[in-house]
Design a protein around this motif. Structure first.
Motif, PDB file in Angstrom:
ATOM      1  N   ASP A 154       1.412  -6.556  -6.235  1.00  0.00           N
ATOM      2  CA  ASP A 154       0.732  -5.555  -6.905  1.00  0.00           C
ATOM      3  C   ASP A 154       0.315  -4.346  -6.302  1.00  0.00           C
ATOM      4  O   ASP A 154       0.536  -4.083  -5.214  1.00  0.00           O
ATOM      5  CB  ASP A 154      -0.963  -6.124  -6.985  1.00  0.00           C
ATOM      6  N   LEU A 155       0.417  -3.240  -7.083  1.00  0.00           N
ATOM      7  CA  LEU A 155       0.320  -1.950  -6.516  1.00  0.00           C
ATOM      8  C   LEU A 155      -1.280  -1.773  -6.392  1.00  0.00           C
ATOM      9  O   LEU A 155      -1.974  -1.345  -7.519  1.00  0.00           O
ATOM     10  CB  LEU A 155       0.865  -0.767  -7.656  1.00  0.00           C
ATOM     11  N   ILE A 198      -8.255  -4.069   1.381  1.00  0.00           N
ATOM     12  CA  ILE A 198      -8.786  -4.908   2.335  1.00  0.00           C
ATOM     13  C   ILE A 198      -8.701  -6.357   2.151  1.00  0.00           C
ATOM     14  O   ILE A 198      -9.240  -6.636   0.842  1.00  0.00           O
ATOM     15  CB  ILE A 198     -10.112  -4.339   2.685  1.00  0.00           C
ATOM     16  N   GLY A 199      -8.124  -7.146   2.683  1.00  0.00           N
ATOM     17  CA  GLY A 199      -7.919  -8.540   2.521  1.00  0.00           C
ATOM     18  C   GLY A 199      -6.918  -8.731   1.701  1.00  0.00           C
ATOM     19  O   GLY A 199      -6.357 -10.187   1.528  1.00  0.00           O
ATOM     20  N   CYS A 200      -6.082  -7.685   1.138  1.00  0.00           N
ATOM     21  CA  CYS A 200      -4.724  -8.261   0.541  1.00  0.00           C
ATOM     22  C   CYS A 200      -3.484  -8.357   1.850  1.00  0.00           C
ATOM     23  O   CYS A 200      -4.036  -8.373   2.951  1.00  0.00           O
ATOM     24  CB  CYS A 200      -4.353  -6.917  -0.319  1.00  0.00           C
ATOM     25  N   VAL A 201      -2.552  -8.901   1.484  1.00  0.00           N
ATOM     26  CA  VAL A 201      -1.467  -8.920   2.312  1.00  0.00           C
ATOM     27  C   VAL A 201      -0.289  -8.117   1.940  1.00  0.00           C
ATOM     28  O   VAL A 201       0.056  -7.854   0.974  1.00  0.00           O
ATOM     29  CB  VAL A 201      -1.028 -10.578   2.224  1.00  0.00           C
ATOM     30  N   PHE A 258       8.313   3.911  -7.718  1.00  0.00           N
ATOM     31  CA  PHE A 258       8.015   2.954  -6.759  1.00  0.00           C
ATOM     32  C   PHE A 258       8.342   1.523  -7.672  1.00  0.00           C
ATOM     33  O   PHE A 258       9.267   0.690  -7.087  1.00  0.00           O
ATOM     34  CB  PHE A 258       6.679   2.653  -6.405  1.00  0.00           C
ATOM     35  N   ALA A 259       8.133   1.417  -8.681  1.00  0.00           N
ATOM     36  CA  ALA A 259       8.505   0.243  -9.644  1.00  0.00           C
ATOM     37  C   ALA A 259      10.058   0.013  -9.717  1.00  0.00           C
ATOM     38  O   ALA A 259      10.603  -0.957  -9.472  1.00  0.00           O
ATOM     39  CB  ALA A 259       7.941   0.348 -10.936  1.00  0.00           C
ATOM     40  N   VAL A 292       0.925  -1.256   0.053  1.00  0.00           N
ATOM     41  CA  VAL A 292      -0.143  -0.048  -0.027  1.00  0.00           C
ATOM     42  C   VAL A 292       1.090   1.344  -0.046  1.00  0.00           C
ATOM     43  O   VAL A 292       1.784   1.534   0.946  1.00  0.00           O
ATOM     44  CB  VAL A 292      -0.869  -0.015   1.315  1.00  0.00           C
ATOM     45  N   LEU A 293       0.739   2.121  -0.977  1.00  0.00           N
ATOM     46  CA  LEU A 293       1.562   3.334  -1.184  1.00  0.00           C
ATOM     47  C   LEU A 293       0.937   4.634  -0.807  1.00  0.00           C
ATOM     48  O   LEU A 293      -0.384   4.659  -0.575  1.00  0.00           O
ATOM     49  CB  LEU A 293       1.948   3.522  -2.595  1.00  0.00           C
TER      50      LEU A 293
END
Length: 181
Positions: A40-41, A48-51, A17-18, A8-9
């Motif tokens: 993944d960006l 929510i639910g991502c890691v 960032f890449a 999360v950015l």
């Protein structure tokens, strides 16, 4: 199964960032010996639910300045040592605001929870331990306080450099709230 590993950015510069991420991946010993991981960006609204793909470390202390832990009056503890006492209220500091006024002996500044402590003040008297006088231009302090009373110090919640979350943390609404602050 978890949908994706996410970073999360707070930045809108995805290209930079890449580049930074590619540099870190290239420098990671043994990275290519592991199973590939999709990074993944992820837009904030979909996080929510991502890691988390990497640990998250606090970049600044919270709070970043000494502030009032309660609504009340910023004072010099010595000025209220013989309470009850009456003091002139020389200004007011709301949460999110500050004053450049230095508090002198025998004065009070009305202060809200979270507001930065004014110079010259070393304690806060809770509003419950006071009586407002003359439409707020004066205050009667009913109880003495000691220096440091009702203050939150720099980094009392989080010290800069503290790891907040480790890689692999599932992003819940509470985690996302912290990531966005």
């Amino acid at each position: 199964s978890l949908p994706v590993v996410a970073v999360v950015l707070k930045t809108t510069d995805a290209a930079q960032f890449a580049v930074d991420l590619a540099d870190r991946v290239a420098d990671a010993p043994g990275f290519f010996d592991q199973d590939p991981v999709l990074i993944d960006l992820t837009p904030v609204r979909e996080a929510i639910g991502c890691v988390l793909a990497e640990p998250v470390v606090a970049v600044e202390s919270v709070p970043p300045f000494v502030n009032s832990a309660v609504d009340g009056y910023a004072v010099q503890a010595a000025s209220v040592a013989n309470a009850p006492v009456e003091l002139p209220v020389v200004c007011e500091v709301a949460a999110g605001a500050y004053t450049d006024r230095t508090l002198g002996p025998g004065e009070a500044i009305r202060i809200m929870t979270g507001a930065p402590m004014p110079c010259g003040a070393d304690a806060v008297v809770m509003v419950e331990d006071t009586e407002r006088l003359d439409g707020g231009s004066r205050v009667r302090v009913l109880k003495p306080v000691v220096a440091g009373a009702a203050l939150r110090g720099v980094g009392e919640d989080v010290v800069a450099g503290t790891q907040l979350y480790c890689a692999g943390t599932v992003i819940t609404p509470a985690v996302l709230g912290v990531l966005l602050t």
